[in-house]
Scaffold this motif. Structure first.
Motif, short mmCIF file in Angstrom:
data_model
loop_
_atom_site.label_atom_id
_atom_site.label_comp_id
_atom_site.label_asym_id
_atom_site.label_seq_id
_atom_site.Cartn_x
_atom_site.Cartn_y
_atom_site.Cartn_z
N GLN A 109 19.82 -14.80 -1.48
CA GLN A 109 18.38 -14.57 -1.47
C GLN A 109 18.11 -13.29 -0.70
N ILE A 110 17.30 -12.44 -1.30
CA ILE A 110 16.82 -11.25 -0.60
C ILE A 110 15.31 -11.37 -0.48
N VAL A 111 14.83 -11.32 0.76
CA VAL A 111 13.40 -11.22 1.00
C VAL A 111 13.14 -9.74 1.22
N GLY A 112 12.49 -9.13 0.24
CA GLY A 112 12.24 -7.70 0.28
C GLY A 112 10.79 -7.41 0.61
N TYR A 113 10.57 -6.67 1.68
CA TYR A 113 9.23 -6.25 2.08
C TYR A 113 8.90 -4.99 1.30
N VAL A 114 7.76 -4.98 0.64
CA VAL A 114 7.43 -3.86 -0.23
C VAL A 114 6.21 -3.10 0.28
N VAL A 115 6.24 -1.80 0.02
CA VAL A 115 5.12 -0.94 0.38
C VAL A 115 4.78 -0.08 -0.83
N PRO A 116 3.49 0.24 -1.01
CA PRO A 116 3.14 1.12 -2.12
C PRO A 116 3.62 2.53 -1.85
N ASP A 117 4.09 3.17 -2.89
CA ASP A 117 4.53 4.57 -2.78
C ASP A 117 4.36 5.19 -4.17
N TYR A 118 3.12 5.43 -4.54
CA TYR A 118 2.82 5.91 -5.89
C TYR A 118 3.39 7.30 -6.15
N ALA A 119 3.58 8.07 -5.09
CA ALA A 119 4.15 9.42 -5.25
C ALA A 119 5.63 9.35 -5.63
N ALA A 120 6.27 8.21 -5.39
CA ALA A 120 7.71 8.07 -5.66
C ALA A 120 8.00 7.61 -7.09
N ARG A 121 6.97 7.42 -7.88
CA ARG A 121 7.22 6.96 -9.26
C ARG A 121 8.14 7.92 -9.97
#
Length: 139
Positions: A109-121
């Motif tokens: 199991q990986i609990v991944g904390y996510v953050v928005p980074d629209y510039a990285a698309r």
């Protein structure tokens, strides 16, 4: 002047974080460190089930040199969630890997904390989100 990022809604983060997890599993098996890099913030840390907090640059190096080899990953679930109001994905997979010389199959199991980074698309990460922390364990 660039336009501000759109507001973050739980539906947006949920859909994106589940896709981010699926992209991560595929990239790990392919040993595609460029793809993994595109999915993680620069300061991302993966805390292994042993408790070892491994910085992104070291984790990618271990994948490149074969110290960590992911042979397969059968995704069982990828569920968006929140911890203290922070969007996460709880991804579960049956993972075959060789980890620091030990080969095995783990219910990982990986609990991944996510953050928005629209510039990285990019082609490698079309989600507009990145992991900035991942905690691995067994289930």
């Amino acid at each position: 002047m660039t336009a501000p990022n759109p507001p973050v809604h739980s539906a947006d983060s949920g859909r994106a974080s589940s896709e981010l997890y699926r992209l991560l599993c595929d990239a790990m098996v392919a040993a595609d460190t460029a793809a993994i890099d595109a999915l993680l913030t620069e300061d991302c840390v993966l805390t292994h089930m042993t408790g070892y907090p491994q910085p992104k640059v070291e984790w990618l190096s271990d994948i490149r040199d074969g110290t960590l080899t992911y042979h397969s990953s059968e995704i069982l679930s990828a569920e968006p969630d929140e911890i203290d109001g922070f969007p996460v994905v709880r991804g579960r997979a049956r993972t075959r890997a060789t980890v620091w010389g030990t080969r095995g199959t783990w219910n990982l199991q990986i609990v991944g904390y996510v953050v928005p980074d629209y510039a990285a698309r990019s082609e490698l990460n079309p989600t507009g989100w990145r992991f900035n922390r991942m905690d691995a364990g067994i289930f």
